[in-house]
Design an enzyme around this catalytic site. Structure first.
Site, PDB file in Angstrom:
ATOM      1  CB  THR A 172      -6.439   8.453   1.351  1.00  0.00           C
ATOM      2  OG1 THR A 172      -5.445   8.392   2.393  1.00  0.00           O
ATOM      3  CG2 THR A 172      -6.204   7.363   0.326  1.00  0.00           C
ATOM      4  CG  HIS A 212      -2.262   0.624   0.976  1.00  0.00           C
ATOM      5  ND1 HIS A 212      -2.465   1.696   0.126  1.00  0.00           N
ATOM      6  CD2 HIS A 212      -3.480   0.327   1.460  1.00  0.00           C
ATOM      7  CE1 HIS A 212      -3.748   2.021   0.116  1.00  0.00           C
ATOM      8  NE2 HIS A 212      -4.386   1.206   0.905  1.00  0.00           N
ATOM      9  CE1 TYR A 230      -8.010   6.788   7.735  1.00  0.00           C
ATOM     10  CE2 TYR A 230      -9.000   5.093   6.362  1.00  0.00           C
ATOM     11  CZ  TYR A 230      -8.074   6.088   6.538  1.00  0.00           C
ATOM     12  OH  TYR A 230      -7.196   6.390   5.531  1.00  0.00           O
ATOM     13  CB  SER A 237     -10.104   4.931   2.834  1.00  0.00           C
ATOM     14  OG  SER A 237      -9.125   5.417   1.948  1.00  0.00           O
TER      15      SER A 237
END
Length: 661
Positions: free
Chosen positions: A506, A379, A493, A495
């Protein structure tokens, strides 16, 4: 095992007087596939990076706005006394340290017009984190199977995925891949007129031309790292390695490594049969699984892996590692059969036992024995926009025009296969490190709980008819499920991509709002009876609030990345940490019990990731026209994904019932 190389084939043909025939076949095969139609997935009129120079820059929000949004996100989570303390910290920050930090950030941003203010610190954050990559960071996506099961045979599926991936690569490298554009009104902008007009506008102004069509080009700076890229472990901070000159593929099977060229000396994609013949050779290797699979080390804590890798280099493995690091990508051929076991499928693509994986690669293409295809991706180099574009384009290519067919398998006997075995030199120390990591990793993933939910009665189409945002419905359900189980709300959270801006990454949407809290309380506590029409109005209000948060985040007007950047500047200065960052509420908000993300596409059968905290849930979800789905992960002993999924099913049903009134 006997691997027939091209030189071996040549000697064989010479001994039988077949030189002329071999050369003739080689020429005819090359001519057949050395065409633009085969070599490129797309040949766009508008160059791939045409809009890149004119993309708008990611805005730095006003300090006052970020402080206000931060306080709003804290309100559903704090009691009166806690909120009073946090408000005091925010006021102090706004009046003093925040102003000077904001000034430094704005000045630094002005001095670096080629990028965004979040790009460097965000890369740095990822690469400094020492946690293992699988589960913690690497997400996975699995393709919907092909309509004709014959194309899901492992060799056929793998060959087509490789060929289509290379066609995507060639289009990208030659700047003829269709630019990534968000079309607000596709009927007006996703047209030949749009392409004809915008390609004539100079690159430094092209974004403005697209904007007149209500189309928004997206940042494509991450795309180059899709291929030939690996995250290299180093003590303290990893680095991204990229070698665009490499032409080979690395294949893993049973913990063994193989390599073969998929591009020739002219960077042309080899024929499907050549690629298939090499894969067939690998699949025919009957060696038992590797007793000391080096790949499992990529599942380790990063400093531990960095030390182990240094030892591998010292013991003569530098070239093998370079071969893996520079490969176009890694193809993983698993010997396991998934069948209809959805949880087994999720575990296989999310983590498995690590012995047949290389988690450091930008992405690994994984094909199971029974032909499920999917990816696991690292990532740090990029986000979901680039990965999903690659994923969808490849799926369309293998489904609409597969280059290798089931009946071609029988014609591979005369095709040369030039496959190199990559064998590590493993000493006693490396053996011990590998054995220990295998045990540690297995113990870790055994603690992971995985479950899923697919709701076939409720989808994007119905949500829109009911006047509610599908994403707001999903996020409300996540809150309601947890509130039902625990009677409280938690930091959450979601994204959101900021790819509409140059080098955007992001932003965080904070979907736990005062509106969701009110609904959770109203739908869970029997002493306050509200009518369904009253509850429906509350859900619609919640949807409006969520849409506003989403819009702000997409436009770079969230608060999380802004405060993150200000905190980083404060830490680098060595000054006393501002009270806002000393406040326990700040750390608590960033300890995300519910971590959620979606890559919704009809091509995705499953997708997800692990919890980001030890007592949290990782929720990968999809929103499709006729159904909603979630893959949920947690760790045993803290929270239970199975119980949560049951509560989530009830939450969907209750929300659906209310909305249908």
């Amino acid at each position: 095992m006997f691997i027939l190389t091209k030189s071996g084939l040549r000697k064989f043909m010479i001994s039988r007087g077949g030189v002329a025939l071999t050369q003739q076949l080689a020429r005819s095969t090359a001519a057949l596939y050395d065409t633009a139609e085969y070599q490129y997935m797309q040949i766009s009129k508008v160059p791939t990076l045409h809009f890149q120079p004119s993309l708008p820059r990611l805005p730095i929000p006003k300090l006052e706005d970020s402080c206000r949004r931060y306080l709003n996100a804290q309100k559903p989570l704090l009691d009166g006394k806690e909120l009073q303390n946090t408000s005091s910290c925010v006021s102090k920050f706004l009046a003093s340290e925040g102003q000077s930090l904001q000034k430094i950030l704005v000045q630094s941003n002005a001095e670096n017009p080629h990028t965004s203010y979040i790009s460097e610190p965000w890369f740095d954050m990822y690469l400094r984190d020492r946690k293992p990559l699988p589960v913690n960071y690497n997400p996975f996506l699995v393709y919907v199977p092909e309509s004709d099961p014959k194309y899901d045979a492992q060799l056929v599926k793998a060959t087509n995925l490789v060929v289509s991936s290379l066609r995507f690569l060639k289009s990208l490298k030659n700047n003829v891949l269709e630019p990534e554009v968000f079309h607000m009104k596709p009927e007006k902008s996703d047209t030949q007129l749009f392409r004809n007009v915008t390609r004539l506008i100079p690159s430094r102004f092209s974004w403005y031309g697209a904007y007149l069509f209500k189309a928004f080009p997206l940042d494509m700076s991450q795309y180059k790292n899709l291929f030939n890229t690996t995250r290299i472990p180093e003590l303290g901070k990893d680095r991204i390695f990229h070698d665009p000159s490499a032409r080979h593929l690395v294949v893993l099977r049973n913990g063994h490594f193989y390599a073969f060229d998929v591009l020739d000396a002219n960077d042309s994609i080899r024929s499907p049969k050549e690629i298939a013949a090499s894969l067939k050779t690998i699949l025919a290797d009957d060696r038992p699984p590797n007793g000391h699979p080096v790949g499992v080390l990529t599942s380790a804590e990063r400093d531990r892996w960095a030390r182990a890798r240094s030892h591998l280099v010292e013991t003569g493995n530098r070239e093998v590692l370079q071969k893996i690091d520079s490969a176009v990508f890694v193809l993983i051929l698993d010997d396991e059969i998934m069948g209809t076991d959805y949880k087994k499928l999720i575990r296989s693509y999310l983590h498995t036992d690590g012995t047949n994986r290389w988690f450091d690669k930008s992405f690994s293409l994984i094909v199971s024995k029974d032909g499920y295809g999917g990816i696991n991706f690292e990532h740090s180099w990029g986000d979901g926009v680039a990965v999903l574009r690659y994923f969808q384009d490849v799926k369309a290519d293998i489904s609409k025009k597969p280059r290798f067919h089931p009946n071609d398998v029988d014609d591979l006997s005369d095709v040369s296969a030039n496959v190199e075995r990559l064998d590590f030199s493993i000493d006693a120390k490396s053996e011990s490190i590998i054995d220990q990591q295998k045990a540690d990793y297995q113990a870790w993933v055994n603690r992971l709980c995985v479950d899923f939910l697919i709701n076939e009665e409720f989808g994007k189409d119905q949500c829109k008819k009911l006047g509610v945002s599908p994403d707001a419905v999903m996020q409300l359900a996540f809150q309601l499920a947890l509130y039902t189980l625990e009677g409280k709300l938690v930091p959450t959270y979601e994204s959101c991509s900021t790819a509409a801006y140059k080098h955007g990454r992001t932003e965080t949407i904070r979907p736990c709002t005062l509106q969701t809290k009110a609904i959770c309380v109203a739908m869970s506590q029997k002493q306050v009876e509200l009518s369904k029409s009253e509850l429906k109005k509350m859900i619609l209000d919640c949807s409006k609030a969520h849409n506003l948060l989403t819009k702000e985040a997409v436009m770079g007007e969230g608060f999380d990345r802004h405060l993150f950047a200000l905190r980083r500047i404060s830490e680098k200065s060595g000054a006393t940490k501002p009270a806002i960052f000393q406040d326990p509420a700040y750390d608590a908000l960033n300890y995300n019990i519910l971590s959620t993300s979606t890559l919704s596409s009809p091509d995705v059968m499953a997708g997800g990731f692990g919890p980001v905290v030890s007592d949290g849930y990782g929720i990968g979800y999809m929103i499709q026209d006729k159904r909603l789905g979630s893959v949920v992960t947690s760790y045993d002993g803290s929270r239970n994904a199975g119980q949560y999924v049951q509560a989530l099913a009830h939450a969907f049903k209750n929300i659906h019932d209310v909305l249908q009134t």
